[in-house]
Write a protein that holds these residues in place. Structure first.
Motif, PDB file in Angstrom:
ATOM      1  N   UNK A 153      18.684-122.707  42.510  1.00  0.00           N
ATOM      2  CA  UNK A 153      19.183-123.073  41.196  1.00  0.00           C
ATOM      3  C   UNK A 153      20.188-122.017  40.727  1.00  0.00           C
ATOM      4  N   UNK A 154      21.379-122.465  40.344  1.00  0.00           N
ATOM      5  CA  UNK A 154      22.417-121.534  39.887  1.00  0.00           C
ATOM      6  C   UNK A 154      22.671-121.640  38.389  1.00  0.00           C
ATOM      7  N   UNK A 155      22.395-122.799  37.801  1.00  0.00           N
ATOM      8  CA  UNK A 155      22.572-122.914  36.353  1.00  0.00           C
ATOM      9  C   UNK A 155      21.841-124.121  35.789  1.00  0.00           C
ATOM     10  N   UNK A 156      21.494-123.970  34.520  1.00  0.00           N
ATOM     11  CA  UNK A 156      20.899-125.054  33.742  1.00  0.00           C
ATOM     12  C   UNK A 156      21.660-125.110  32.430  1.00  0.00           C
ATOM     13  N   UNK A 157      22.043-126.312  32.032  1.00  0.00           N
ATOM     14  CA  UNK A 157      22.694-126.509  30.734  1.00  0.00           C
ATOM     15  C   UNK A 157      22.017-127.675  30.035  1.00  0.00           C
ATOM     16  N   UNK A 158      21.698-127.474  28.765  1.00  0.00           N
ATOM     17  CA  UNK A 158      21.019-128.493  27.979  1.00  0.00           C
ATOM     18  C   UNK A 158      21.810-128.715  26.694  1.00  0.00           C
ATOM     19  N   UNK A 159      22.012-129.974  26.322  1.00  0.00           N
ATOM     20  CA  UNK A 159      22.724-130.323  25.101  1.00  0.00           C
ATOM     21  C   UNK A 159      21.797-131.170  24.232  1.00  0.00           C
ATOM     22  N   UNK A 160      21.586-130.716  23.011  1.00  0.00           N
ATOM     23  CA  UNK A 160      20.623-131.347  22.107  1.00  0.00           C
ATOM     24  C   UNK A 160      21.321-131.673  20.787  1.00  0.00           C
ATOM     25  N   UNK A 161      21.043-132.866  20.258  1.00  0.00           N
ATOM     26  CA  UNK A 161      21.564-133.254  18.949  1.00  0.00           C
ATOM     27  C   UNK A 161      20.435-133.854  18.126  1.00  0.00           C
ATOM     28  N   UNK A 162      20.253-133.328  16.926  1.00  0.00           N
ATOM     29  CA  UNK A 162      19.286-133.870  15.972  1.00  0.00           C
ATOM     30  C   UNK A 162      20.051-134.319  14.741  1.00  0.00           C
TER      31      UNK A 162
END
Length: 175
Positions: free
Chosen positions: A124-133
């Motif tokens: 694993x080289x990267x994790x990106x998470x996008x969240x909108x509330x």
């Protein structure tokens, strides 16, 4: 005696079904984000790396070199963004392209809109998470990034009606 045997059989069958339900519940449909960060928290608690941590809030900055005492708390935003909730099964579109897997949801009920996992040579080289509330009074957008043993970043923009927007960023660089 027959009643006792019958009752025992019913109890055994019930327990067996209950175990199978628990096994199904623990099966991860998507990438196990919570499990990954719980393992990272455990690993980093043992290695105790020094972190150069910067916090920016509405343009004001503070930076320190620290040793994180509670990695699970530090990764709470990542752990909370896990997409393996039972009610979310089937709600994410999965696209695999080379070493990158992207999970996307367009459901208004699901705050996690996108999760990107990048691998190189099965690491694993990267994790990106996008969240909108969003609701009638409040909107927030979060962007979470993690590069193992290199950097993690949490960026957030909040807007509450009739108030000014707030922006903050937390960046931790492994030293």
């Amino acid at each position: 005696m027959r009643k006792l045997a019958l009752c025992s059989l019913v109890l055994l069958l019930g327990a067996s079904c209950n175990l199978k339900e628990k096994e199904k519940a623990s099966v991860k449909t998507y990438f196990d984000l919570a499990g990954y960060f719980e393992n990272e928290a455990s690993r980093l608690s043992k290695t105790k790396p020094t972190i150069s941590k910067a916090v920016f809030i509405n343009g004001k900055e503070e930076q320190k070199n620290i040793s994180i005492k509670n990695w699970e708390q530090e990764f709470k935003s990542f752990i909370d963004a896990d997409i393996n909730k039972a009610s979310w099964r089937g709600s994410f579109n999965v696209v695999k392209n080379g070493g990158q897997t992207t999970y996307t949801s367009h459901s208004e009920k699901i705050p996690v809109k996108k999760l990107e996992i990048s691998l190189k040579n099965n690491r694993l080289t990267s994790i990106k998470v996008y969240i909108t509330n969003t609701n009638d009074l409040y909107t927030s957008q979060d962007s979470l990034s993690y590069y193992p043993d290199s950097l993690y970043q949490i960026m957030k923009t909040q807007h509450i009606k009739l108030m000014e927007s707030k922006r903050y960023r937390i960046t931790g660089k492994f030293r």
